[in-house]
Design a protein around this motif. Sequence first.
Motif, PDB file in Angstrom:
ATOM      1  N   MET A   1       0.859  -1.147   0.000  1.00 33.14           N
ATOM      2  CA  MET A   1       0.000   0.000   0.000  1.00 33.14           C
ATOM      3  C   MET A   1       0.900   1.202   0.000  1.00 33.14           C
ATOM      4  O   MET A   1       1.924   1.121   0.653  1.00 33.14           O
ATOM      5  N   PRO A   2       0.741   2.192  -0.680  1.00 32.15           N
ATOM      6  CA  PRO A   2      -0.521   2.546  -1.334  1.00 32.15           C
ATOM      7  C   PRO A   2      -0.806   1.707  -2.582  1.00 32.15           C
ATOM      8  O   PRO A   2       0.083   1.097  -3.150  1.00 32.15           O
ATOM      9  N   LEU A   3      -2.069   1.721  -2.954  1.00 32.05           N
ATOM     10  CA  LEU A   3      -2.523   1.087  -4.186  1.00 32.05           C
ATOM     11  C   LEU A   3      -2.504   2.152  -5.272  1.00 32.05           C
ATOM     12  O   LEU A   3      -3.125   3.206  -5.123  1.00 32.05           O
ATOM     13  N   ILE A   4      -1.788   1.881  -6.360  1.00 33.51           N
ATOM     14  CA  ILE A   4      -1.643   2.842  -7.452  1.00 33.51           C
ATOM     15  C   ILE A   4      -2.325   2.277  -8.692  1.00 33.51           C
ATOM     16  O   ILE A   4      -2.013   1.175  -9.139  1.00 33.51           O
ATOM     17  N   ARG A   5      -3.246   3.040  -9.252  1.00 35.56           N
ATOM     18  CA  ARG A   5      -3.920   2.672 -10.504  1.00 35.56           C
ATOM     19  C   ARG A   5      -3.535   3.674 -11.576  1.00 35.56           C
ATOM     20  O   ARG A   5      -3.493   4.881 -11.316  1.00 35.56           O
ATOM     21  N   PHE A   6      -3.268   3.148 -12.761  1.00 32.27           N
ATOM     22  CA  PHE A   6      -2.884   3.970 -13.901  1.00 32.27           C
ATOM     23  C   PHE A   6      -3.939   3.834 -14.987  1.00 32.27           C
ATOM     24  O   PHE A   6      -4.314   2.710 -15.334  1.00 32.27           O
ATOM     25  N   ASP A   7      -4.385   4.938 -15.513  1.00 34.38           N
ATOM     26  CA  ASP A   7      -5.237   4.946 -16.699  1.00 34.38           C
ATOM     27  C   ASP A   7      -4.427   5.611 -17.794  1.00 34.38           C
ATOM     28  O   ASP A   7      -3.958   6.756 -17.634  1.00 34.38           O
ATOM     29  N   ILE A   8      -4.244   4.865 -18.898  1.00 36.33           N
ATOM     30  CA  ILE A   8      -3.452   5.354 -20.025  1.00 36.33           C
ATOM     31  C   ILE A   8      -4.156   4.989 -21.334  1.00 36.33           C
ATOM     32  O   ILE A   8      -5.029   4.113 -21.342  1.00 36.33           O
ATOM     33  N   LEU A   9      -3.743   5.627 -22.402  1.00 39.04           N
ATOM     34  CA  LEU A   9      -4.239   5.262 -23.725  1.00 39.04           C
ATOM     35  C   LEU A   9      -3.518   4.007 -24.212  1.00 39.04           C
ATOM     36  O   LEU A   9      -2.340   3.797 -23.905  1.00 39.04           O
ATOM     37  N   ALA A  15       7.650  -2.802 -22.371  1.00 37.68           N
ATOM     38  CA  ALA A  15       8.812  -2.130 -21.769  1.00 37.68           C
ATOM     39  C   ALA A  15       8.446  -0.729 -21.284  1.00 37.68           C
ATOM     40  O   ALA A  15       8.896  -0.303 -20.214  1.00 37.68           O
ATOM     41  N   GLN A  16       7.632  -0.007 -22.044  1.00 39.70           N
ATOM     42  CA  GLN A  16       7.204   1.328 -21.635  1.00 39.70           C
ATOM     43  C   GLN A  16       6.333   1.264 -20.385  1.00 39.70           C
ATOM     44  O   GLN A  16       6.473   2.098 -19.480  1.00 39.70           O
ATOM     45  N   ILE A  17       5.455   0.281 -20.324  1.00 39.56           N
ATOM     46  CA  ILE A  17       4.602   0.142 -19.137  1.00 39.56           C
ATOM     47  C   ILE A  17       5.444  -0.256 -17.929  1.00 39.56           C
ATOM     48  O   ILE A  17       5.262   0.283 -16.826  1.00 39.56           O
ATOM     49  N   ALA A  18       6.406  -1.155 -18.116  1.00 40.44           N
ATOM     50  CA  ALA A  18       7.291  -1.538 -17.010  1.00 40.44           C
ATOM     51  C   ALA A  18       8.060  -0.326 -16.494  1.00 40.44           C
ATOM     52  O   ALA A  18       8.198  -0.137 -15.278  1.00 40.44           O
ATOM     53  N   ALA A  19       8.538   0.520 -17.401  1.00 42.12           N
ATOM     54  CA  ALA A  19       9.268   1.730 -17.004  1.00 42.12           C
ATOM     55  C   ALA A  19       8.353   2.688 -16.238  1.00 42.12           C
ATOM     56  O   ALA A  19       8.766   3.303 -15.250  1.00 42.12           O
ATOM     57  N   LEU A  20       7.101   2.807 -16.682  1.00 45.63           N
ATOM     58  CA  LEU A  20       6.110   3.646 -16.004  1.00 45.63           C
ATOM     59  C   LEU A  20       5.896   3.164 -14.565  1.00 45.63           C
ATOM     60  O   LEU A  20       5.911   3.953 -13.614  1.00 45.63           O
ATOM     61  N   LEU A  21       5.710   1.869 -14.393  1.00 44.33           N
ATOM     62  CA  LEU A  21       5.479   1.296 -13.069  1.00 44.33           C
ATOM     63  C   LEU A  21       6.704   1.457 -12.174  1.00 44.33           C
ATOM     64  O   LEU A  21       6.591   1.849 -11.008  1.00 44.33           O
ATOM     65  N   GLU A  36      10.514  -1.012  -0.004  1.00 44.26           N
ATOM     66  CA  GLU A  36      10.661  -1.331  -1.428  1.00 44.26           C
ATOM     67  C   GLU A  36       9.631  -2.354  -1.905  1.00 44.26           C
ATOM     68  O   GLU A  36       9.125  -2.266  -3.015  1.00 44.26           O
ATOM     69  N   ARG A  37       9.294  -3.335  -1.077  1.00 44.01           N
ATOM     70  CA  ARG A  37       8.348  -4.386  -1.485  1.00 44.01           C
ATOM     71  C   ARG A  37       6.898  -4.007  -1.214  1.00 44.01           C
ATOM     72  O   ARG A  37       6.001  -4.817  -1.392  1.00 44.01           O
ATOM     73  N   ASP A  38       6.656  -2.795  -0.812  1.00 43.21           N
ATOM     74  CA  ASP A  38       5.297  -2.285  -0.611  1.00 43.21           C
ATOM     75  C   ASP A  38       4.832  -1.733  -1.958  1.00 43.21           C
ATOM     76  O   ASP A  38       4.854  -0.531  -2.190  1.00 43.21           O
ATOM     77  N   ARG A  39       4.447  -2.635  -2.843  1.00 40.07           N
ATOM     78  CA  ARG A  39       4.179  -2.246  -4.235  1.00 40.07           C
ATOM     79  C   ARG A  39       2.905  -2.920  -4.735  1.00 40.07           C
ATOM     80  O   ARG A  39       2.853  -4.147  -4.882  1.00 40.07           O
ATOM     81  N   TYR A  40       1.891  -2.088  -5.036  1.00 38.80           N
ATOM     82  CA  TYR A  40       0.607  -2.552  -5.550  1.00 38.80           C
ATOM     83  C   TYR A  40       0.215  -1.615  -6.678  1.00 38.80           C
ATOM     84  O   TYR A  40      -0.089  -0.438  -6.438  1.00 38.80           O
ATOM     85  N   GLN A  41       0.256  -2.106  -7.913  1.00 39.69           N
ATOM     86  CA  GLN A  41       0.027  -1.269  -9.088  1.00 39.69           C
ATOM     87  C   GLN A  41      -0.856  -2.002 -10.095  1.00 39.69           C
ATOM     88  O   GLN A  41      -0.687  -3.205 -10.305  1.00 39.69           O
ATOM     89  N   VAL A  42      -1.780  -1.264 -10.716  1.00 43.10           N
ATOM     90  CA  VAL A  42      -2.688  -1.819 -11.716  1.00 43.10           C
ATOM     91  C   VAL A  42      -2.754  -0.837 -12.882  1.00 43.10           C
ATOM     92  O   VAL A  42      -2.941   0.368 -12.670  1.00 43.10           O
ATOM     93  N   VAL A  43      -2.626  -1.349 -14.101  1.00 43.20           N
ATOM     94  CA  VAL A  43      -2.702  -0.512 -15.306  1.00 43.20           C
ATOM     95  C   VAL A  43      -3.964  -0.866 -16.081  1.00 43.20           C
ATOM     96  O   VAL A  43      -4.239  -2.035 -16.330  1.00 43.20           O
ATOM     97  N   THR A  44      -4.702   0.169 -16.471  1.00 49.07           N
ATOM     98  CA  THR A  44      -5.854   0.003 -17.360  1.00 49.07           C
ATOM     99  C   THR A  44      -5.602   0.841 -18.602  1.00 49.07           C
ATOM    100  O   THR A  44      -5.325   2.044 -18.499  1.00 49.07           O
ATOM    101  N   GLU A  45      -5.691   0.182 -19.767  1.00 47.08           N
ATOM    102  CA  GLU A  45      -5.498   0.870 -21.039  1.00 47.08           C
ATOM    103  C   GLU A  45      -6.856   1.162 -21.670  1.00 47.08           C
ATOM    104  O   GLU A  45      -7.761   0.335 -21.593  1.00 47.08           O
ATOM    105  N   LEU A  68      -3.106   9.136 -15.997  1.00 49.76           N
ATOM    106  CA  LEU A  68      -3.872   9.436 -14.796  1.00 49.76           C
ATOM    107  C   LEU A  68      -3.453   8.437 -13.722  1.00 49.76           C
ATOM    108  O   LEU A  68      -3.576   7.220 -13.917  1.00 49.76           O
ATOM    109  N   ILE A  69      -2.941   8.957 -12.623  1.00 46.71           N
ATOM    110  CA  ILE A  69      -2.468   8.119 -11.526  1.00 46.71           C
ATOM    111  C   ILE A  69      -3.410   8.324 -10.346  1.00 46.71           C
ATOM    112  O   ILE A  69      -3.527   9.433  -9.824  1.00 46.71           O
TER     113      ILE A  69
END
Length: 129
Positions: A1-9, A15-21, A36-45, A68-69
């Motif tokens: 936590m925190p929980l991070i959500r990404f909205d992208i086109l 590789a670009q998404i991995a770099a973003l995260l 460092e291991r406190d990592r929760y991320q979700v990408v929606t295209e 949008l993060i």
Amino acid sequence: MPLIRFDILEGRSEAQIAALLDATHRAVVEAFEVPERDRYQVVTEHKPGRFVALDTGLNIERSANVTLISVVSRPRPEQAKQRFYQAVCRELREACGIEPSDVIVSIAINSDADWSFGHGRAQFLSGEL
């Protein structure tokens, strides 16, 4: 936590998404001082036309890199939030070529009782975290 959500086109490579995260996680660790291991991320295209991000009258130009993060987090001091806004823009520009004008961030706060990381327990309340 925190929980991070990404909205992208649509259209970014793996590789670009991995770099973003990775870049965003560096900003989270820096600004919020999480492990460092406190990592929760979700990408929606989204398809073009299904993601509209104007400028609220601020004359901010957006490109196809608009990102949008959305952050869901325990309470954070205002200074930490401002450090995050600055750090994420810096990291995304350096690692991904995403301009700060394409970065929109929204932070929603919840409490310790609002998190369960598994096993049906609220680890912040039980003392496990």
